[in-house]
Scaffold this motif. Structure first.
Motif, PDB file in Angstrom:
ATOM      1  N   GLN A 150       0.909  -1.236  -0.039  1.00 19.16           N
ATOM      2  CA  GLN A 150      -0.081  -0.105  -0.040  1.00 19.16           C
ATOM      3  C   GLN A 150       1.084   1.174   0.072  1.00 19.16           C
ATOM      4  OE1 GLN A 150      -2.475  -1.069   3.553  1.00 19.16           O
ATOM      5  NE2 GLN A 150      -4.046  -1.055   2.299  1.00 19.16           N
ATOM      6  N   VAL A 151       0.450   2.296  -0.602  1.00 19.98           N
ATOM      7  CA  VAL A 151       1.349   3.550  -0.611  1.00 19.98           C
ATOM      8  C   VAL A 151       0.345   4.785  -0.650  1.00 19.98           C
ATOM      9  CG1 VAL A 151       1.110   3.539  -3.428  1.00 19.98           C
ATOM     10  CG2 VAL A 151       3.015   4.852  -2.093  1.00 19.98           C
ATOM     11  N   LYS A 152       0.805   5.678   0.030  1.00 22.09           N
ATOM     12  CA  LYS A 152       0.041   7.008  -0.071  1.00 22.09           C
ATOM     13  C   LYS A 152       1.012   8.361   0.026  1.00 22.09           C
ATOM     14  CE  LYS A 152      -0.580   7.793   4.920  1.00 22.09           C
ATOM     15  NZ  LYS A 152      -1.554   8.049   5.874  1.00 22.09           N
ATOM     16  N   VAL A 153       0.375   9.248  -0.272  1.00 21.95           N
ATOM     17  CA  VAL A 153       1.423  10.464  -0.130  1.00 21.95           C
ATOM     18  C   VAL A 153       0.933  11.249   0.974  1.00 21.95           C
ATOM     19  CG1 VAL A 153       1.946  10.903  -2.762  1.00 21.95           C
ATOM     20  CG2 VAL A 153      -0.230  12.000  -1.427  1.00 21.95           C
ATOM     21  N   GLN A 154       1.971  12.091   1.668  1.00 23.24           N
ATOM     22  CA  GLN A 154       1.865  12.690   2.996  1.00 23.24           C
ATOM     23  C   GLN A 154       2.026  14.143   2.776  1.00 23.24           C
ATOM     24  OE1 GLN A 154       3.947  10.246   5.734  1.00 23.24           O
ATOM     25  NE2 GLN A 154       2.251   9.870   6.909  1.00 23.24           N
ATOM     26  N   GLU A 155       1.363  15.089   3.301  1.00 19.97           N
ATOM     27  CA  GLU A 155       1.390  16.564   3.076  1.00 19.97           C
ATOM     28  C   GLU A 155       2.124  16.830   4.669  1.00 19.97           C
ATOM     29  OE1 GLU A 155      -1.441  19.332   2.184  1.00 19.97           O
ATOM     30  OE2 GLU A 155      -1.720  18.598   0.178  1.00 19.97           O
ATOM     31  N   GLU A 156       2.835  17.765   4.826  1.00 21.64           N
ATOM     32  CA  GLU A 156       3.403  18.321   5.928  1.00 21.64           C
ATOM     33  C   GLU A 156       2.255  18.446   7.045  1.00 21.64           C
ATOM     34  OE1 GLU A 156       5.267  21.877   5.415  1.00 21.64           O
ATOM     35  OE2 GLU A 156       3.544  23.249   5.145  1.00 21.64           O
ATOM     36  N   GLN A 157       2.712  18.121   8.206  1.00 15.36           N
ATOM     37  CA  GLN A 157       1.788  18.070   9.218  1.00 15.36           C
ATOM     38  C   GLN A 157       1.013  19.566   9.537  1.00 15.36           C
ATOM     39  OE1 GLN A 157       4.437  16.273  12.425  1.00 15.36           O
ATOM     40  NE2 GLN A 157       2.447  15.520  12.936  1.00 15.36           N
ATOM     41  N   GLY A 158       1.764  20.483   9.274  1.00 20.97           N
ATOM     42  CA  GLY A 158       1.015  21.956   9.540  1.00 20.97           C
ATOM     43  C   GLY A 158      -0.005  22.353   8.396  1.00 20.97           C
ATOM     44  N   SER A 159       0.018  21.348   7.265  1.00 19.40           N
ATOM     45  CA  SER A 159      -0.958  21.689   6.384  1.00 19.40           C
ATOM     46  C   SER A 159      -2.482  21.904   6.983  1.00 19.40           C
ATOM     47  CB  SER A 159      -0.936  20.559   5.245  1.00 19.40           C
ATOM     48  OG  SER A 159      -1.720  20.690   4.235  1.00 19.40           O
ATOM     49  N   PRO A 160      -3.046  22.730   6.162  1.00 19.68           N
ATOM     50  CA  PRO A 160      -4.222  23.061   6.911  1.00 19.68           C
ATOM     51  C   PRO A 160      -5.394  21.837   6.912  1.00 19.68           C
ATOM     52  CG  PRO A 160      -3.858  24.824   5.290  1.00 19.68           C
ATOM     53  CD  PRO A 160      -2.694  23.802   5.140  1.00 19.68           C
ATOM     54  N   ASN A 161      -5.527  20.996   5.672  1.00 15.81           N
ATOM     55  CA  ASN A 161      -6.501  19.905   5.760  1.00 15.81           C
ATOM     56  C   ASN A 161      -5.711  18.801   5.654  1.00 15.81           C
ATOM     57  OD1 ASN A 161      -5.975  20.129   3.010  1.00 15.81           O
ATOM     58  ND2 ASN A 161      -7.887  20.901   2.460  1.00 15.81           N
ATOM     59  N   ARG A 162      -4.512  18.687   5.343  1.00 13.35           N
ATOM     60  CA  ARG A 162      -3.828  17.467   4.895  1.00 13.35           C
ATOM     61  C   ARG A 162      -4.262  16.524   3.842  1.00 13.35           C
ATOM     62  NH1 ARG A 162      -1.100  15.089   9.817  1.00 13.35           N
ATOM     63  NH2 ARG A 162       0.294  14.031   8.361  1.00 13.35           N
ATOM     64  N   ARG A 163      -5.184  17.465   2.973  1.00 16.18           N
ATOM     65  CA  ARG A 163      -5.922  16.382   1.829  1.00 16.18           C
ATOM     66  C   ARG A 163      -5.150  16.778   0.617  1.00 16.18           C
ATOM     67  NH1 ARG A 163     -12.153  16.376   2.218  1.00 16.18           N
ATOM     68  NH2 ARG A 163     -11.928  16.300  -0.027  1.00 16.18           N
ATOM     69  N   HIS A 164      -4.761  15.822  -0.335  1.00 18.48           N
ATOM     70  CA  HIS A 164      -3.788  16.146  -1.396  1.00 18.48           C
ATOM     71  C   HIS A 164      -4.505  15.693  -2.675  1.00 18.48           C
ATOM     72  CE1 HIS A 164       0.158  17.258  -2.880  1.00 18.48           C
ATOM     73  NE2 HIS A 164       0.137  16.286  -3.743  1.00 18.48           N
ATOM     74  N   GLY A 165      -4.196  16.470  -3.778  1.00 18.67           N
ATOM     75  CA  GLY A 165      -4.886  15.993  -5.085  1.00 18.67           C
ATOM     76  C   GLY A 165      -3.864  14.860  -5.464  1.00 18.67           C
ATOM     77  N   ARG A 166      -4.614  14.123  -6.402  1.00 20.20           N
ATOM     78  CA  ARG A 166      -4.197  12.835  -6.696  1.00 20.20           C
ATOM     79  C   ARG A 166      -2.975  13.078  -7.609  1.00 20.20           C
ATOM     80  NH1 ARG A 166      -7.796   8.994  -5.498  1.00 20.20           N
ATOM     81  NH2 ARG A 166      -9.695   9.444  -4.800  1.00 20.20           N
ATOM     82  N   GLU A 167      -2.021  12.222  -7.257  1.00 21.67           N
ATOM     83  CA  GLU A 167      -0.483  12.149  -7.841  1.00 21.67           C
ATOM     84  C   GLU A 167      -0.336  11.032  -8.626  1.00 21.67           C
ATOM     85  OE1 GLU A 167       1.235  14.976  -8.057  1.00 21.67           O
ATOM     86  OE2 GLU A 167       0.512  16.160  -6.640  1.00 21.67           O
TER      87      GLU A 167
END
Length: 183
Positions: A68-85
């Protein structure tokens, strides 16, 4: 490396691929059935820029069938939801020391769950004349904070690494022990 299944001159198997549409949710990636006799090492990276927030990739549940794989935004990101990559990945048999057709020595091994935010030093299994090209990635998901493997030092005989968490949300950088794959 071109997507597909590759066999090195010494018989080592590698599968490479692209997983499209990966975001902050875990995506399942399947290996070719029966390809790996033991759990391989997995290395991944985003290869698109569909969302401007910085990300890293994390893998978990690596076994002979897939991972399984995912992307992680920095913890300080407002919603930590990321566009599809699109995430490109390479799965390599963990063989220890191998040799390419031209006689070049390589190593494909892992540490076990012993690498944390504390410095970890260990010897290469292979014998190198100079510092090798070094790629490392966590093979486990024991700590959910955004982190990556950092090299602190290297010589032809050993390497020193640690898990480094990012600090956009808080200054806490302690990280549980992870298994790290090296190639």
């Amino acid at each position: 490396m071109e997507a597909g299944i590759h066999t090195l001159a010494d018989g080592t198997t590698i599968q490479a691929g692209n997983e499209i549409g990966v975001n902050q949710r875990w995506a399942n990636v399947d290996f070719e059935p029966g390809l790996f006799a033991q759990d391989p090492l997995v290395f991944s990276q985003t290869v698109t820029y569909n969302d401007r927030a910085a990300v890293n990739t994390r893998a978990r549940n690596i076994d002979t069938n897939g991972f399984q794989v995912k992307v992680q935004e920095e913890q300080g990101s407002p919603n930590r939801r990321h566009g599809r990559e699109t995430v490109s990945w390479i799965a390599v048999e963990e063989i220890g020391v191998g040799t390419l057709a031209d006689g070049t020595t390589y190593e494909a091994s892992q540490t076990g769950e012993v690498v944390s935010h504390r410095t970890f030093q260990t010897a290469f299994q292979a014998s190198f004349d100079a510092n090798p090209v070094f790629i490392a990635a966590m093979q486990s998901y024991e700590g959910g904070d955004v982190a990556s493997v950092r090299v602190r030092g290297m010589s032809p005989t050993d390497y020193t690494i640690h898990i480094e968490e990012e600090k956009s949300f808080d200054e806490e950088i302690s990280h549980n022990a992870e298994s790290v794959g090296v190639f």
